[in-house]
Design a protein around this motif. Structure first.
Motif, PDB file in Angstrom:
ATOM      1  N   GLY A   3       0.748  -1.318  -0.067  1.00 24.52           N
ATOM      2  CA  GLY A   3       0.115  -0.085  -0.014  1.00 24.52           C
ATOM      3  C   GLY A   3       0.906   1.309   0.013  1.00 24.52           C
ATOM      4  N   ASN A   4       2.044   1.053   0.717  1.00 30.10           N
ATOM      5  CA  ASN A   4       2.856   2.295   0.530  1.00 30.10           C
ATOM      6  C   ASN A   4       4.185   1.643  -0.095  1.00 30.10           C
ATOM      7  OD1 ASN A   4       5.010   4.163   1.289  1.00 30.10           O
ATOM      8  ND2 ASN A   4       4.102   5.016   3.033  1.00 30.10           N
ATOM      9  N   ARG A   5       4.386   2.183  -1.270  1.00 25.32           N
ATOM     10  CA  ARG A   5       5.354   1.406  -2.226  1.00 25.32           C
ATOM     11  C   ARG A   5       6.691   1.913  -1.734  1.00 25.32           C
ATOM     12  NH1 ARG A   5       3.491  -0.751  -7.329  1.00 25.32           N
ATOM     13  NH2 ARG A   5       1.556  -1.538  -7.006  1.00 25.32           N
ATOM     14  N   LYS A   6       7.011   3.156  -1.560  1.00 27.57           N
ATOM     15  CA  LYS A   6       8.391   3.976  -0.946  1.00 27.57           C
ATOM     16  C   LYS A   6       8.715   2.998   0.156  1.00 27.57           C
ATOM     17  CE  LYS A   6      10.831   8.081   0.149  1.00 27.57           C
ATOM     18  NZ  LYS A   6      11.093   7.684   1.286  1.00 27.57           N
ATOM     19  N   PHE A   7       7.849   2.848   1.309  1.00 33.59           N
ATOM     20  CA  PHE A   7       8.156   2.271   2.515  1.00 33.59           C
ATOM     21  C   PHE A   7       8.508   0.558   2.428  1.00 33.59           C
ATOM     22  CE2 PHE A   7       6.396  -0.432   5.844  1.00 33.59           C
ATOM     23  CZ  PHE A   7       7.268   0.084   6.907  1.00 33.59           C
ATOM     24  N   VAL A   8       7.742   0.104   1.450  1.00 34.28           N
ATOM     25  CA  VAL A   8       7.959  -1.481   1.432  1.00 34.28           C
ATOM     26  C   VAL A   8       9.101  -1.890   0.678  1.00 34.28           C
ATOM     27  CG1 VAL A   8       6.667  -1.958  -0.815  1.00 34.28           C
ATOM     28  CG2 VAL A   8       6.557  -3.552   1.179  1.00 34.28           C
ATOM     29  N   LYS A   9       9.654  -0.721  -0.260  1.00 31.88           N
ATOM     30  CA  LYS A   9      10.910  -1.042  -0.966  1.00 31.88           C
ATOM     31  C   LYS A   9      12.090  -0.917  -0.031  1.00 31.88           C
ATOM     32  CE  LYS A   9       9.227  -0.093  -5.631  1.00 31.88           C
ATOM     33  NZ  LYS A   9       9.179   0.888  -6.952  1.00 31.88           N
ATOM     34  N   GLU A  10      11.972   0.214   0.866  1.00 35.16           N
ATOM     35  CA  GLU A  10      12.977   0.303   1.880  1.00 35.16           C
ATOM     36  C   GLU A  10      13.108  -0.981   2.845  1.00 35.16           C
ATOM     37  OE1 GLU A  10      11.751   3.623   3.587  1.00 35.16           O
ATOM     38  OE2 GLU A  10      12.439   5.180   2.078  1.00 35.16           O
ATOM     39  N   ILE A  11      12.125  -1.391   3.226  1.00 34.46           N
ATOM     40  CA  ILE A  11      11.976  -2.648   4.045  1.00 34.46           C
ATOM     41  C   ILE A  11      12.652  -3.879   3.391  1.00 34.46           C
ATOM     42  CG2 ILE A  11      10.590  -4.180   5.655  1.00 34.46           C
ATOM     43  CD1 ILE A  11      10.811  -1.366   6.912  1.00 34.46           C
ATOM     44  N   LEU A  12      12.302  -4.048   2.363  1.00 29.96           N
ATOM     45  CA  LEU A  12      12.549  -5.190   1.424  1.00 29.96           C
ATOM     46  C   LEU A  12      14.210  -5.220   1.192  1.00 29.96           C
ATOM     47  CD1 LEU A  12       9.573  -5.593  -0.925  1.00 29.96           C
ATOM     48  CD2 LEU A  12      10.217  -6.840   1.074  1.00 29.96           C
ATOM     49  N   ASN A  13      14.618  -3.956   0.771  1.00 30.99           N
ATOM     50  CA  ASN A  13      15.952  -3.864   0.651  1.00 30.99           C
ATOM     51  C   ASN A  13      16.895  -4.234   1.867  1.00 30.99           C
ATOM     52  OD1 ASN A  13      17.126  -2.792  -2.088  1.00 30.99           O
ATOM     53  ND2 ASN A  13      15.644  -1.165  -1.716  1.00 30.99           N
ATOM     54  N   GLU A  14      16.569  -3.741   2.900  1.00 34.03           N
ATOM     55  CA  GLU A  14      17.012  -4.313   4.189  1.00 34.03           C
ATOM     56  C   GLU A  14      16.910  -5.962   4.485  1.00 34.03           C
ATOM     57  OE1 GLU A  14      16.933  -1.960   7.728  1.00 34.03           O
ATOM     58  OE2 GLU A  14      15.788  -0.652   6.737  1.00 34.03           O
ATOM     59  N   LEU A  15      15.573  -6.402   4.200  1.00 29.56           N
ATOM     60  CA  LEU A  15      15.129  -7.776   4.641  1.00 29.56           C
ATOM     61  C   LEU A  15      16.125  -8.699   3.684  1.00 29.56           C
ATOM     62  CD1 LEU A  15      13.040  -9.562   6.146  1.00 29.56           C
ATOM     63  CD2 LEU A  15      11.461  -9.168   4.319  1.00 29.56           C
ATOM     64  N   LYS A  16      16.338  -8.236   2.381  1.00 31.59           N
ATOM     65  CA  LYS A  16      17.188  -9.099   1.492  1.00 31.59           C
ATOM     66  C   LYS A  16      18.352  -9.397   2.195  1.00 31.59           C
ATOM     67  CE  LYS A  16      19.278  -9.269  -3.186  1.00 31.59           C
ATOM     68  NZ  LYS A  16      19.343  -8.710  -4.286  1.00 31.59           N
ATOM     69  N   SER A  17      19.033  -8.533   2.384  1.00 29.25           N
ATOM     70  CA  SER A  17      20.536  -8.940   3.270  1.00 29.25           C
ATOM     71  C   SER A  17      20.539  -9.820   4.493  1.00 29.25           C
ATOM     72  CB  SER A  17      21.418  -7.531   3.440  1.00 29.25           C
ATOM     73  OG  SER A  17      20.713  -6.776   4.148  1.00 29.25           O
ATOM     74  N   LEU A  18      19.415  -9.260   5.233  1.00 31.67           N
ATOM     75  CA  LEU A  18      19.159  -9.956   6.386  1.00 31.67           C
ATOM     76  C   LEU A  18      18.772 -11.491   6.390  1.00 31.67           C
ATOM     77  CD1 LEU A  18      18.994 -10.017   9.550  1.00 31.67           C
ATOM     78  CD2 LEU A  18      16.495  -9.567   9.310  1.00 31.67           C
ATOM     79  N   ASN A  19      17.714 -11.763   5.334  1.00 30.07           N
ATOM     80  CA  ASN A  19      17.326 -13.227   5.154  1.00 30.07           C
ATOM     81  C   ASN A  19      18.574 -14.023   4.711  1.00 30.07           C
ATOM     82  OD1 ASN A  19      15.329 -14.867   5.770  1.00 30.07           O
ATOM     83  ND2 ASN A  19      14.832 -14.717   3.568  1.00 30.07           N
ATOM     84  N   ASN A  20      19.294 -13.427   3.825  1.00 36.45           N
ATOM     85  CA  ASN A  20      20.382 -14.049   3.083  1.00 36.45           C
ATOM     86  C   ASN A  20      21.678 -14.327   4.200  1.00 36.45           C
ATOM     87  OD1 ASN A  20      19.757 -15.008   0.582  1.00 36.45           O
ATOM     88  ND2 ASN A  20      19.449 -12.889   0.046  1.00 36.45           N
ATOM     89  N   SER A  21      21.482 -13.505   5.233  1.00 39.14           N
ATOM     90  CA  SER A  21      22.402 -13.882   6.068  1.00 39.14           C
ATOM     91  C   SER A  21      22.362 -14.828   7.327  1.00 39.14           C
ATOM     92  CB  SER A  21      22.723 -12.502   6.910  1.00 39.14           C
ATOM     93  OG  SER A  21      21.864 -12.412   8.046  1.00 39.14           O
ATOM     94  N   PHE A  22      21.153 -15.479   7.190  1.00 39.32           N
ATOM     95  CA  PHE A  22      20.586 -16.729   8.240  1.00 39.32           C
ATOM     96  C   PHE A  22      21.231 -17.818   7.588  1.00 39.32           C
ATOM     97  CE2 PHE A  22      16.828 -14.177   9.226  1.00 39.32           C
ATOM     98  CZ  PHE A  22      17.190 -13.384  10.119  1.00 39.32           C
ATOM     99  N   ASP A  23      21.304 -18.791   8.379  1.00 43.94           N
ATOM    100  CA  ASP A  23      21.853 -20.152   8.207  1.00 43.94           C
ATOM    101  C   ASP A  23      20.970 -20.796   7.146  1.00 43.94           C
ATOM    102  OD1 ASP A  23      24.020 -20.125   9.886  1.00 43.94           O
ATOM    103  OD2 ASP A  23      22.657 -20.646  11.531  1.00 43.94           O
ATOM    104  N   ALA A  24      19.739 -20.769   7.302  1.00 43.41           N
ATOM    105  CA  ALA A  24      18.641 -21.107   6.314  1.00 43.41           C
ATOM    106  C   ALA A  24      17.654 -19.775   5.931  1.00 43.41           C
ATOM    107  CB  ALA A  24      17.864 -22.115   6.721  1.00 43.41           C
ATOM    108  N   PRO A  25      17.658 -19.301   4.817  1.00 43.70           N
ATOM    109  CA  PRO A  25      16.538 -18.290   4.869  1.00 43.70           C
ATOM    110  C   PRO A  25      15.371 -18.445   5.190  1.00 43.70           C
ATOM    111  CG  PRO A  25      18.214 -18.241   2.701  1.00 43.70           C
ATOM    112  CD  PRO A  25      18.356 -19.533   3.685  1.00 43.70           C
ATOM    113  N   LEU A  26      14.511 -17.331   5.748  1.00 44.61           N
ATOM    114  CA  LEU A  26      13.122 -17.908   5.889  1.00 44.61           C
ATOM    115  C   LEU A  26      12.159 -17.748   4.990  1.00 44.61           C
ATOM    116  CD1 LEU A  26      12.743 -15.300   9.156  1.00 44.61           C
ATOM    117  CD2 LEU A  26      13.135 -17.809   9.255  1.00 44.61           C
ATOM    118  N   LEU A  27      11.279 -18.287   4.945  1.00 45.78           N
ATOM    119  CA  LEU A  27      10.405 -17.949   3.861  1.00 45.78           C
ATOM    120  C   LEU A  27       9.278 -17.138   4.156  1.00 45.78           C
ATOM    121  CD1 LEU A  27       9.368 -22.081   3.462  1.00 45.78           C
ATOM    122  CD2 LEU A  27      11.250 -20.731   2.101  1.00 45.78           C
TER     123      LEU A  27
END
Length: 647
Positions: A232-256
């Protein structure tokens, strides 16, 4: 003081049974009780809190035999209303030392007399009201009702206390995170904008990242972002996803990750890429229908911005499963609508769908319009167990039997192993952009080995021959495409098993309901078409009229438009909030403003043809006396006899 927070469950409930179709998952429920974990986070740490989910631990009555609590709260939902009241009555009858409260998103649509078993009830978001109640309760002066007076600032919402049920999290398919509240759209069958507002309210990026980290540390494997519209808020969600991408790929097994959003995501390549690379494997999308006339009828105008089959194919080309939510029974639907939906599903290779008959939830615009047409069924006369799948409306261009039989035929065609496998195979084949997701390391694989081996073992030894053959053929195909896609495929086939079983359970209900209505047509009784003005609204009508005028006059100055918009706003206000109205306080003024905003954006008054000449400009700050007279003279008639725009 000790507090018990209860998540009720009905053990014959469809959703409770559905998870048994995938025994290798070893889960007991689809979703962890987010609302109760959130309430626990709002509670000062000096209190001793226990969260009890009946889906995991069984009957709460058994638990209460050996445990006592000063305060007991229930999360009340409309689909489990009967069970909630049953629990409430048991506690009131047997544990007088316990004070009983309830809250939940569906509470506002439930008649007051049905929730009188609870000593205090909460309406709306609880971030402000729950702490106030606890203070009042300690003083021995709790109120009967607590209502939110404003929309809480999401940046101040604490992280849910998932650690309280850390040992239970393995029994849930997913755990939820809510990043926003509110929705910019206004679909006729939905009440979200009255619950959470039209303006999107967002948590901070840090809040969301910390929630994800907490869940991963507690062993959670799948997270559902439970926003009404994640983008619903594109600017906000893109900022979150950019952070989430690096975080999730740092886990032993990426979350679904999974979420729900609207079909216009297909217009944004950057956003699709981010979703894929963050490991979003499923997007729940309200397709509703592929009929443009019906989309206009339900005010789902955002779906008209894309070619729906092409949009679904594009989303799935990123390796993301689209779960298509579909509805049949709108006024422009006929028995041919089922074939149209079937063609869409096959053409777009939709591997997962949820088809429901049109339901008109009490309090929505759809419900009031159909009630005025005498097309809302008295559900008190229908089996309580049927309300998930038996429609509460009289369709316009097909009979109720045609609606139910059409669904039965639809499921029998689309849910076969062969039909599903064909669509899944084409889904895999048409993936053109492989998600950029880190493969699990050895430690991550070790954490997941139990689920993987259990699933493989199930299909080798317990699945029927057709499922076994389809699963391993598709597994081979997806493994050849990319190892990254394997977890998505296994999730996809697991969902297929559960959805197929859910449809089988629904089918039994519909067959029974068809027989009931054939044997005795008199069981279908419609509610009257009268929607009178509540007494308290009448008592304060001039205040309501004046406030409405002042709100709308900021945007409209000509008499005819202002009059029509005012009439529609007041009608909407009475429909949504009239039964609970006492005085026009700040809370009700906010509700009135919410109704006015909806009417200004999407009201029926806009469809009228207005004269360009000789129309007076209305005063800015004070409505003329004639305005009050016009409202009083016309409102009751408008409420009682207004019918759907197509009539």
């Amino acid at each position: 003081m000790n507090i018990l927070l209860i998540s009720p469950s009905e053990f014959k409930d469809i959703e409770y049974k559905t998870v048994t179709a995938a025994p290798f998952m070893k889960i007991k429920a689809l979703f962890a009780p987010h609302a109760l974990a959130a309430i626990a986070a709002l509670t000062p740490r000096k209190y001793d809190i226990k969260i009890f989910d009946e889906a995991v631990h069984g009957s709460v009555e058994e638990h209460l035999k050996t445990n006592t609590y000063k305060l007991i709260g229930l999360h009340l939902t409309t689909n489990l209303l009967k069970r909630c009241i049953e629990i409430g009555a048991h506690i009131r009858d047997n544990y007088s030392e316990s004070y009983l409260v309830a809250g939940g998103i569906g509470l506002s649509s439930i008649p007051t007399e049905k929730v009188n078993v609870f000593q205090t009830v909460f309406y709306g978001e609880a971030e402000e009201t729950w702490p106030v109640f606890l203070t009042d309760f300690e003083k021995g002066k709790p109120l009967l009702k607590y209502r939110k007076l404003s929309y809480p600032d999401m940046a101040k919402v604490p992280i849910p206390r998932w650690e309280l049920i850390a040992d239970d999290l393995k029994y849930y398919a997913t755990v939820s995170i809510q990043t926003t509240r509110g929705c910019p759209y206004d679909c006729d069958f939905c009440n979200v904008i009255y619950t959470y507002g039209r303006k999107m309210r967002c948590k901070t990026g840090n809040q969301i990242i910390e929630e994800v980290k907490l869940l991963e540390s507690l062993g959670v494997k799948a997270v559902f972002f439970a926003d009404d519209n994640f983008i619903g808020n594109r600017k906000f969600v893109k900022e979150i996803l950019n952070e989430l991408k690096s975080l999730n790929n740092s886990f032993d097994a990426p979350l679904l990750f999974m979420t729900q959003l609207d079909i216009t995501v297909a217009n944004d390549d950057e956003l699709l890429g981010l979703l894929a690379d963050c490991n979003f494997i499923q997007l729940m999308i309200g397709i509703e229908t592929v009929n443009e006339v019906t989309l206009t009828e339900m005010n789902k105008l955002q779906n008209l911005r894309v070619d729906i089959p092409t949009a679904v194919q594009k989303i799935q080309s990123y390796g993301i499963l689209v779960t298509a939510h579909l509805i049949v029974g709108f006024d422009s639907d006929t028995s041919e609508s089922f074939a149209n939906i079937e063609n869409f599903i096959n053409h777009a290779n939709v591997t997962e769908y949820l088809l429901h008959p049109l339901m008109a939830p009490a309090g929505t615009k759809l419900w009031y319009n159909m009630k005025r047409d005498s097309r809302i069924i008295d559900f008190e006369l229908i089996n309580d167990d049927f309300t998930d799948i038996v429609s509460n409306i009289i369709p316009k261009h097909m009979t109720r039997e045609e609606l139910m039989s059409g669904m039965l035929d639809f499921w029998s065609k689309l849910n076969t192993v062969e039909s599903n496998a064909g669509r899944v195979s084409l889904f895999i084949e048409n993936i053109s952009r492989i998600p950029d997701v880190q493969k699990p390391n050895f430690k991550g694989f070790w954490k997941m080995k139990g689920l993987i081996f259990n699933a493989i073992g199930f299909f080798i030894t317990k699945a029927d021959k057709k499922d076994k053959e389809a699963f391993f053929n598709l597994f081979k195909q997806v493994r050849g495409k990319s190892i990254i896609l394997v977890s998505r495929f296994m999730y996809m086939y697991t969902n297929y098993l559960m959805n197929r079983y859910r449809a089988e359970l629904y089918a039994k209900i519909l067959v029974q309901q068809i027989q009931i209505e054939k044997k005795d047509p008199s069981v279908i009784v419609t509610l009257d078409n009268i929607t009178p003005i509540p007494e308290n609204v009448l008592k304060h009508s001039n205040e309501v009229f004046k406030e409405t005028y002042i709100i709308l006059r900021k945007s409209l100055d000509k008499s005819a438009k202002l009059y029509n918009a005012s009439l529609e706003t007041i009608t909407d206000f009475i429909n949504q909030f009239g039964n609970e109205f006492v005085v026009l306080d700040d809370f009700q003024k906010k509700n009135l403003t919410s109704c006015a905003t909806r009417v200004l954006n999407n009201g029926e008054w806009k469809k009228e043809v207005y004269s360009q000449n000789n129309e007076s400009v209305m005063p800015e700050n004070e409505p003329p006396k004639a305005f009050f007279k016009q409202m009083n003279n016309n409102l009751d008639n408008y409420l009682r006899y207004k019918v759907s725009i197509d009539n």
